[in-house]
Design a protein around this motif. Structure first.
Motif, PDB file in Angstrom:
ATOM      1  N   GLU A 261     -22.142  40.635  -3.000  1.00 21.75           N
ATOM      2  CA  GLU A 261     -20.894  40.417  -3.608  1.00 21.75           C
ATOM      3  C   GLU A 261     -20.221  39.372  -3.046  1.00 21.75           C
ATOM      4  O   GLU A 261     -19.404  38.548  -3.524  1.00 21.75           O
ATOM      5  N   ASP A 262     -20.179  39.297  -1.564  1.00 22.68           N
ATOM      6  CA  ASP A 262     -19.339  38.350  -0.904  1.00 22.68           C
ATOM      7  C   ASP A 262     -20.048  36.826  -1.257  1.00 22.68           C
ATOM      8  O   ASP A 262     -19.273  35.797  -1.398  1.00 22.68           O
ATOM      9  N   VAL A 263     -21.225  36.726  -1.448  1.00 21.40           N
ATOM     10  CA  VAL A 263     -21.842  35.417  -1.681  1.00 21.40           C
ATOM     11  C   VAL A 263     -21.634  35.061  -3.224  1.00 21.40           C
ATOM     12  O   VAL A 263     -21.320  33.851  -3.347  1.00 21.40           O
ATOM     13  N   ALA A 264     -21.579  36.188  -4.105  1.00 24.17           N
ATOM     14  CA  ALA A 264     -21.143  35.639  -5.549  1.00 24.17           C
ATOM     15  C   ALA A 264     -19.593  35.246  -5.381  1.00 24.17           C
ATOM     16  O   ALA A 264     -19.491  34.134  -6.208  1.00 24.17           O
ATOM     17  N   ARG A 265     -18.959  35.764  -4.705  1.00 23.46           N
ATOM     18  CA  ARG A 265     -17.516  35.469  -4.664  1.00 23.46           C
ATOM     19  C   ARG A 265     -17.341  33.911  -4.108  1.00 23.46           C
ATOM     20  O   ARG A 265     -16.704  33.028  -4.533  1.00 23.46           O
ATOM     21  N   ALA A 266     -18.208  33.653  -3.126  1.00 22.82           N
ATOM     22  CA  ALA A 266     -18.358  32.256  -2.368  1.00 22.82           C
ATOM     23  C   ALA A 266     -19.005  31.294  -3.349  1.00 22.82           C
ATOM     24  O   ALA A 266     -18.412  29.972  -3.390  1.00 22.82           O
ATOM     25  N   ILE A 267     -19.657  31.711  -4.421  1.00 22.30           N
ATOM     26  CA  ILE A 267     -20.225  30.861  -5.251  1.00 22.30           C
ATOM     27  C   ILE A 267     -19.179  30.457  -6.378  1.00 22.30           C
ATOM     28  O   ILE A 267     -18.978  29.414  -6.680  1.00 22.30           O
ATOM     29  N   ARG A 268     -18.741  31.428  -6.919  1.00 19.88           N
ATOM     30  CA  ARG A 268     -17.427  31.409  -7.704  1.00 19.88           C
ATOM     31  C   ARG A 268     -16.570  30.473  -7.356  1.00 19.88           C
ATOM     32  O   ARG A 268     -15.839  29.622  -8.110  1.00 19.88           O
ATOM     33  N   ASN A 269     -16.052  30.542  -6.059  1.00 18.76           N
ATOM     34  CA  ASN A 269     -14.926  29.922  -5.649  1.00 18.76           C
ATOM     35  C   ASN A 269     -15.403  28.528  -4.848  1.00 18.76           C
ATOM     36  O   ASN A 269     -14.310  27.955  -4.459  1.00 18.76           O
ATOM     37  N   MET A 270     -16.398  28.241  -4.986  1.00 23.55           N
ATOM     38  CA  MET A 270     -17.038  26.958  -4.560  1.00 23.55           C
ATOM     39  C   MET A 270     -17.001  26.507  -2.920  1.00 23.55           C
ATOM     40  O   MET A 270     -17.096  25.661  -2.606  1.00 23.55           O
ATOM     41  N   THR A 271     -16.933  27.783  -2.210  1.00 23.17           N
ATOM     42  CA  THR A 271     -17.022  27.883  -0.849  1.00 23.17           C
ATOM     43  C   THR A 271     -18.494  27.138  -0.738  1.00 23.17           C
ATOM     44  O   THR A 271     -18.676  26.187   0.208  1.00 23.17           O
ATOM     45  N   VAL A 272     -19.520  27.649  -1.430  1.00 27.49           N
ATOM     46  CA  VAL A 272     -20.870  26.829  -1.530  1.00 27.49           C
ATOM     47  C   VAL A 272     -21.041  26.340  -2.731  1.00 27.49           C
ATOM     48  O   VAL A 272     -20.630  26.917  -3.903  1.00 27.49           O
ATOM     49  N   ARG A 273     -21.493  25.078  -3.081  1.00 24.36           N
ATOM     50  CA  ARG A 273     -21.877  24.554  -4.342  1.00 24.36           C
ATOM     51  C   ARG A 273     -22.992  23.652  -4.149  1.00 24.36           C
ATOM     52  O   ARG A 273     -23.472  23.364  -3.359  1.00 24.36           O
ATOM     53  N   GLY A 274     -23.316  23.171  -5.245  1.00 24.68           N
ATOM     54  CA  GLY A 274     -24.577  22.121  -5.370  1.00 24.68           C
ATOM     55  C   GLY A 274     -25.786  23.078  -5.624  1.00 24.68           C
ATOM     56  O   GLY A 274     -26.098  24.279  -5.361  1.00 24.68           O
ATOM     57  N   ALA A 275     -26.408  22.873  -6.623  1.00 23.82           N
ATOM     58  CA  ALA A 275     -27.678  23.740  -7.161  1.00 23.82           C
ATOM     59  C   ALA A 275     -28.419  24.392  -6.309  1.00 23.82           C
ATOM     60  O   ALA A 275     -28.614  25.667  -6.218  1.00 23.82           O
ATOM     61  N   PRO A 276     -29.062  23.364  -5.460  1.00 23.70           N
ATOM     62  CA  PRO A 276     -30.372  24.317  -4.601  1.00 23.70           C
ATOM     63  C   PRO A 276     -29.422  25.050  -3.771  1.00 23.70           C
ATOM     64  O   PRO A 276     -29.953  26.258  -3.228  1.00 23.70           O
ATOM     65  N   ALA A 277     -28.377  24.505  -3.015  1.00 22.13           N
ATOM     66  CA  ALA A 277     -27.572  25.492  -2.094  1.00 22.13           C
ATOM     67  C   ALA A 277     -27.175  26.883  -2.593  1.00 22.13           C
ATOM     68  O   ALA A 277     -27.081  27.912  -1.948  1.00 22.13           O
ATOM     69  N   ILE A 278     -26.609  26.692  -3.686  1.00 22.61           N
ATOM     70  CA  ILE A 278     -26.256  28.068  -4.545  1.00 22.61           C
ATOM     71  C   ILE A 278     -27.608  28.767  -4.784  1.00 22.61           C
ATOM     72  O   ILE A 278     -27.478  30.171  -4.423  1.00 22.61           O
ATOM     73  N   GLY A 279     -28.652  28.281  -5.167  1.00 18.64           N
ATOM     74  CA  GLY A 279     -29.876  28.892  -5.040  1.00 18.64           C
ATOM     75  C   GLY A 279     -30.448  29.701  -3.884  1.00 18.64           C
ATOM     76  O   GLY A 279     -30.532  31.018  -3.797  1.00 18.64           O
TER      77      GLY A 279
ATOM     78  N   GLU B  44     -27.349  40.906 -11.132  1.00 15.75           N
ATOM     79  CA  GLU B  44     -26.437  40.384 -12.200  1.00 15.75           C
ATOM     80  C   GLU B  44     -25.101  39.752 -11.709  1.00 15.75           C
ATOM     81  O   GLU B  44     -25.051  38.695 -12.443  1.00 15.75           O
ATOM     82  N   THR B  45     -24.565  40.182 -10.953  1.00 20.31           N
ATOM     83  CA  THR B  45     -23.225  39.852 -10.467  1.00 20.31           C
ATOM     84  C   THR B  45     -23.553  38.114 -10.029  1.00 20.31           C
ATOM     85  O   THR B  45     -22.848  37.287 -10.169  1.00 20.31           O
ATOM     86  N   LEU B  46     -24.607  38.010  -9.076  1.00 20.46           N
ATOM     87  CA  LEU B  46     -24.958  36.690  -8.661  1.00 20.46           C
ATOM     88  C   LEU B  46     -25.278  35.922  -9.838  1.00 20.46           C
ATOM     89  O   LEU B  46     -24.961  34.674  -9.899  1.00 20.46           O
ATOM     90  N   LEU B  47     -25.934  36.299 -10.703  1.00 23.33           N
ATOM     91  CA  LEU B  47     -26.493  35.508 -12.162  1.00 23.33           C
ATOM     92  C   LEU B  47     -25.510  34.957 -12.675  1.00 23.33           C
ATOM     93  O   LEU B  47     -25.266  33.724 -13.063  1.00 23.33           O
ATOM     94  N   ALA B  48     -24.213  35.929 -12.755  1.00 25.10           N
ATOM     95  CA  ALA B  48     -23.114  35.436 -13.428  1.00 25.10           C
ATOM     96  C   ALA B  48     -22.215  34.684 -12.886  1.00 25.10           C
ATOM     97  O   ALA B  48     -21.164  34.234 -13.418  1.00 25.10           O
ATOM     98  N   SER B  49     -22.482  34.289 -11.463  1.00 23.33           N
ATOM     99  CA  SER B  49     -21.487  33.402 -11.006  1.00 23.33           C
ATOM    100  C   SER B  49     -21.309  32.097 -11.203  1.00 23.33           C
ATOM    101  O   SER B  49     -20.073  31.627 -11.159  1.00 23.33           O
ATOM    102  N   ARG B  50     -22.007  31.311 -11.573  1.00 23.59           N
ATOM    103  CA  ARG B  50     -22.003  29.976 -12.178  1.00 23.59           C
ATOM    104  C   ARG B  50     -22.980  29.788 -13.095  1.00 23.59           C
ATOM    105  O   ARG B  50     -24.241  30.141 -12.731  1.00 23.59           O
ATOM    106  N   PRO B  51     -22.801  29.119 -14.451  1.00 26.49           N
ATOM    107  CA  PRO B  51     -23.501  29.042 -15.248  1.00 26.49           C
ATOM    108  C   PRO B  51     -24.633  27.950 -15.532  1.00 26.49           C
ATOM    109  O   PRO B  51     -25.755  28.147 -16.134  1.00 26.49           O
TER     110      PRO B  51
END
Ligand code: MRU
Length: 343
Positions: free
Chosen positions: A34-52, A73-80
């Motif tokens: 859940e922490d990781v999903a939040r970090a993806i949503r708020n762009m702490t981490v970004r860029g397709a392979p880094a997100i993966g 599911e939470t991770l999958l929904a974090s960025r489309p």
């Protein structure tokens, strides 16, 4: 030296907080999916392979709990838009279910090892992309890139910026123009920071300057990354990539996409099927904390656009460079693993 994008230590993921760059180097600690999903949503981490890669570590942590599927599911929904996220989640999910009968601590170890493998593989893949891509550049060249498809957007080395790194390792002198990349300025804040830290000759331009630059100076190539590539070669990448490709075509500049196989999504027949992320209007209404527009004025904020395959000269992958017509070359690339004409 450039700080690492992701660090895995004592069963926790530490993400370089990219919202604070270039002026503050700080890590955000993630102790759960859940922490990781939040970090993806708020762009702490970004860029397709880094997100993966971050999502893979998220699921390594989730393996210890009963809520594995919910976390996936939470991770999958974090960025489309970026497909590397679902690629990594599905890989981790398959492994989890294949080992469902094992004791929990053993599943956890297997999942951790897989996340570490995804992390390491990504760096190796980027080096291969770099080695194929650098062959397309002259000894003394000038290029333009958009957004950040570098070490900061991947597990390390980068895709588009990996091409420039490999060129430099091959002794070539490459001058790089980095589009600032409105609205979130990944080009100015991240690409310029990353390239400058590694001693590259980098110059920042605003996005609207690229066409004029092509008309005034010899540009040898445009190289960008990708978030998802459809079966026909249409490519989603950061908003502004499409207009850069149009300008490149008009000026006769080759336009390359650098991306791993995990960025191809043949379930999308064309770019029309790629889901585009729309982000909050505040990103356009403001600039680095300063408001430039009142709230009552409408803005439109697609985070990605789709460059039609017709505008793409070649796609640089870890198996080689594919060229149009892409429908055939992508099918071949993903099924038979052929290619490697240039290196
Ligand atoms: O919104 P972002 O910063 O995640 O967008 C990143 C990009 O568009 C990159 O070019 C893409 O993910 C490729 S990164 C190797």
């Amino acid at each position: 030296m450039l700080p690492e994008t992701l660090k895995w230590k004592n069963n926790k993921l530490f993400l370089l907080d990219q919202r604070d760059l270039p002026f503050n180097v700080r890590y955000a600690e993630c102790g759960s999916a859940e922490d990781v999903a939040r970090a993806i949503r708020n762009m702490t981490v970004r860029g397709a392979p880094a997100i993966g890669a971050a999502a893979a570590y998220g699921l390594a942590m989730a393996a210890a709990s009963e809520d594995f599927e919910e976390s996936a599911e939470t991770l999958l929904a974090s960025r489309p838009t970026d497909v590397n996220l679902s690629w990594a989640v599905e890989r981790m999910r398959r492994l989890y279910h294949a080992n469902a009968g094992m004791p929990r601590d053993q599943i956890c170890r297997i999942m951790e090892a897989e996340a570490v493998k995804i992390h390491k593989e990504d760096i190796e893949i980027n080096r291969k992309i770099g080695s194929f891509g650098q062959a397309l550049l002259p000894e003394n060249g000038t290029v333009i890139t958009h957004c950040n498809a570098g070490a900061l957007a991947t597990a390390g080395y980068g895709t588009a910026l990996g091409v420039f790194r490999a060129a430099s390792e091959a002794g070539k002198k490459i001058k790089i123009y980095a589009d600032e990349t409105r609205p979130r300025l990944q080009g100015a804040r991240l690409t310029a920071f990353e390239l400058f830290a590694d001693g590259f000759d980098v110059t920042v331009i605003t996005d609207s300057m690229a066409a004029f630059l092509m008309s005034r100076r010899k540009i040898d190539a445009v190289v960008t990354g990708a978030d998802r590539i459809a079966a026909n070669g249409d490519t989603a990448n950061k908003i502004g990539t499409y207009s850069l490709a149009v300008a490149a075509r008009f000026h006769g500049v080759p336009f390359y996409i650098a991306a791993p196989l995990s960025t191809f999504d043949i379930k999308c027949a064309s770019g029309a099927d790629i889901p585009i992320e729309y982000r909050d209007g505040s990103e356009v209404r403001g600039l680095c904390g300063t408001r430039v527009l009142p709230d009552e004025i409408e803005v439109w904020n697609p985070s990605f656009d789709v460059t039609p395959a017709d505008l793409i000269t070649g796609i640089i992958t870890e198996r080689g460079v594919i060229r149009p017509p892409f429908a055939g070359s992508i099918r071949e690339l993903l099924t038979e693993g052929a290619v490697t004409d240039e290196k």
